[in-house]
Design a protein around this motif. Structure first.
Motif, PDB file in Angstrom:
ATOM      1  N   GLU A 192       0.974  -1.004   0.110  1.00 48.59           N
ATOM      2  CA  GLU A 192       0.407  -0.412   0.010  1.00 48.59           C
ATOM      3  C   GLU A 192       0.924   1.839   0.076  1.00 48.59           C
ATOM      4  N   ASN A 193       2.110   1.212   0.527  1.00 45.52           N
ATOM      5  CA  ASN A 193       2.738   2.218   0.335  1.00 45.52           C
ATOM      6  C   ASN A 193       3.808   2.818  -1.089  1.00 45.52           C
ATOM      7  N   ASN A 194       3.467   1.293  -1.873  1.00 44.68           N
ATOM      8  CA  ASN A 194       4.149   1.702  -3.896  1.00 44.68           C
ATOM      9  C   ASN A 194       4.055   3.388  -4.065  1.00 44.68           C
ATOM     10  N   PRO A 195       2.754   3.566  -3.677  1.00 46.13           N
ATOM     11  CA  PRO A 195       2.753   4.929  -4.417  1.00 46.13           C
ATOM     12  C   PRO A 195       3.041   5.863  -4.078  1.00 46.13           C
ATOM     13  N   GLU A 196       3.639   5.845  -2.723  1.00 43.04           N
ATOM     14  CA  GLU A 196       3.839   6.585  -1.755  1.00 43.04           C
ATOM     15  C   GLU A 196       5.084   7.255  -2.884  1.00 43.04           C
ATOM     16  N   VAL A 197       6.524   6.161  -2.590  1.00 40.12           N
ATOM     17  CA  VAL A 197       7.145   6.011  -3.028  1.00 40.12           C
ATOM     18  C   VAL A 197       7.578   5.984  -4.685  1.00 40.12           C
ATOM     19  N   LYS A 198       7.087   5.262  -5.169  1.00 39.30           N
ATOM     20  CA  LYS A 198       6.986   5.043  -6.781  1.00 39.30           C
ATOM     21  C   LYS A 198       6.322   6.531  -7.527  1.00 39.30           C
ATOM     22  N   ASP A 199       4.912   7.505  -7.064  1.00 40.84           N
ATOM     23  CA  ASP A 199       4.826   8.636  -7.890  1.00 40.84           C
ATOM     24  C   ASP A 199       5.754   9.464  -7.693  1.00 40.84           C
ATOM     25  N   PRO A 200       6.083  10.339  -7.307  1.00 41.42           N
ATOM     26  CA  PRO A 200       7.653  10.961  -6.919  1.00 41.42           C
ATOM     27  C   PRO A 200       7.966  10.981  -8.525  1.00 41.42           C
ATOM     28  N   ALA A 201       8.897   9.652  -8.583  1.00 44.37           N
ATOM     29  CA  ALA A 201       9.725   9.431  -9.546  1.00 44.37           C
ATOM     30  C   ALA A 201       8.413   9.454 -11.050  1.00 44.37           C
ATOM     31  N   VAL A 202       7.808   8.915 -11.234  1.00 39.00           N
ATOM     32  CA  VAL A 202       6.675   9.079 -12.104  1.00 39.00           C
ATOM     33  C   VAL A 202       6.391  10.782 -12.605  1.00 39.00           C
ATOM     34  N   ASP A 203       6.202  10.884 -11.069  1.00 42.54           N
ATOM     35  CA  ASP A 203       6.098  13.180 -11.294  1.00 42.54           C
ATOM     36  C   ASP A 203       6.680  13.153 -12.732  1.00 42.54           C
ATOM     37  N   LEU A 204       7.983  12.883 -12.031  1.00 43.25           N
ATOM     38  CA  LEU A 204       9.225  13.698 -12.340  1.00 43.25           C
ATOM     39  C   LEU A 204       9.788  12.931 -14.249  1.00 43.25           C
ATOM     40  N   ILE A 205       9.367  11.879 -14.470  1.00 45.81           N
ATOM     41  CA  ILE A 205       9.332  11.354 -15.232  1.00 45.81           C
ATOM     42  C   ILE A 205       8.135  11.859 -16.330  1.00 45.81           C
ATOM     43  N   TYR A 206       7.334  12.128 -15.924  1.00 42.52           N
ATOM     44  CA  TYR A 206       5.831  12.054 -16.753  1.00 42.52           C
ATOM     45  C   TYR A 206       6.268  14.428 -17.703  1.00 42.52           C
ATOM     46  N   LEU A 207       6.926  14.609 -16.121  1.00 39.16           N
ATOM     47  CA  LEU A 207       7.042  16.248 -16.647  1.00 39.16           C
ATOM     48  C   LEU A 207       8.487  16.524 -18.050  1.00 39.16           C
ATOM     49  N   ALA A 208       9.434  15.212 -18.117  1.00 41.44           N
ATOM     50  CA  ALA A 208      10.097  15.133 -18.668  1.00 41.44           C
ATOM     51  C   ALA A 208       9.815  14.867 -19.450  1.00 41.44           C
ATOM     52  N   ALA A 209       8.618  14.284 -20.115  1.00 38.20           N
ATOM     53  CA  ALA A 209       8.094  13.573 -20.735  1.00 38.20           C
ATOM     54  C   ALA A 209       7.640  14.345 -21.710  1.00 38.20           C
ATOM     55  N   GLU A 210       6.696  15.407 -21.222  1.00 44.50           N
ATOM     56  CA  GLU A 210       5.819  16.908 -21.388  1.00 44.50           C
ATOM     57  C   GLU A 210       7.086  17.833 -21.831  1.00 44.50           C
ATOM     58  N   GLU A 211       8.279  17.812 -21.635  1.00 48.08           N
ATOM     59  CA  GLU A 211       8.725  18.705 -22.319  1.00 48.08           C
ATOM     60  C   GLU A 211       9.193  18.029 -23.726  1.00 48.08           C
ATOM     61  N   TRP A 212       9.303  17.004 -23.437  1.00 49.60           N
ATOM     62  CA  TRP A 212       9.689  15.961 -24.803  1.00 49.60           C
ATOM     63  C   TRP A 212       8.652  16.093 -25.941  1.00 49.60           C
ATOM     64  N   ALA A 213       7.842  15.708 -25.144  1.00 52.38           N
ATOM     65  CA  ALA A 213       6.548  15.726 -26.592  1.00 52.38           C
ATOM     66  C   ALA A 213       6.639  17.344 -26.881  1.00 52.38           C
ATOM     67  N   ALA A 214       7.233  18.318 -26.360  1.00 49.37           N
ATOM     68  CA  ALA A 214       6.646  19.358 -26.457  1.00 49.37           C
ATOM     69  C   ALA A 214       7.779  20.078 -27.817  1.00 49.37           C
ATOM     70  N   ALA A 215       8.896  19.970 -27.492  1.00 48.13           N
ATOM     71  CA  ALA A 215      10.062  19.348 -28.420  1.00 48.13           C
ATOM     72  C   ALA A 215      10.212  18.679 -29.535  1.00 48.13           C
ATOM     73  N   THR A 216       9.400  17.861 -29.779  1.00 48.33           N
ATOM     74  CA  THR A 216       9.494  16.486 -30.720  1.00 48.33           C
ATOM     75  C   THR A 216       7.639  16.573 -30.750  1.00 48.33           C
ATOM     76  N   GLY A 217       6.687  17.356 -30.624  1.00 44.62           N
ATOM     77  CA  GLY A 217       6.298  17.462 -31.742  1.00 44.62           C
ATOM     78  C   GLY A 217       4.923  16.287 -31.208  1.00 44.62           C
ATOM     79  N   TRP A 218       5.400  15.169 -30.283  1.00 48.78           N
ATOM     80  CA  TRP A 218       4.478  14.249 -29.982  1.00 48.78           C
ATOM     81  C   TRP A 218       3.625  14.301 -30.190  1.00 48.78           C
ATOM     82  N   GLN A 219       2.703  13.332 -30.578  1.00 50.07           N
ATOM     83  CA  GLN A 219       1.420  13.025 -30.717  1.00 50.07           C
ATOM     84  C   GLN A 219       0.660  11.890 -30.033  1.00 50.07           C
ATOM     85  N   PRO A 220      -0.755  11.344 -29.589  1.00 44.98           N
ATOM     86  CA  PRO A 220      -0.808  10.940 -29.452  1.00 44.98           C
ATOM     87  C   PRO A 220      -1.456   9.723 -30.412  1.00 44.98           C
TER      88      PRO A 220
END
Length: 77
Positions: free
Chosen positions: A44-72
């Protein structure tokens, strides 16, 4: 349920595509998940540890999407 064009559809597709395009990040994320599964006595504690890492990856992913013109693209079936 995922609704086309909504954030709940964009998030997993962007996360997936970013990890596919950044194998070192994908490997680090996989290692984090492996270590969490081995060391957390209470899953049950897994999200408390994993979520901050996922948030950091997602922020980088959003920057990558903007830089590359990524579309779903289509979801994996």
């Amino acid at each position: 349920m995922r609704v086309q064009g909504r954030a709940n559809q964009r998030y997993p597709l962007l996360f997936r595509d970013y990890l596919r395009s950044h194998p070192a990040t994908a490997a680090a994320y996989a290692e984090l998940k492996r270590r969490l599964s081995q060391s957390l006595a209470d899953p049950e504690n897994n999200p408390e540890v994993k979520d901050p890492a996922v948030d950091l990856i997602y922020l980088a992913a959003e920057e990558w999407a903007a830089a590359t013109g990524w579309q779903p693209g289509p979801p994996d079936m």
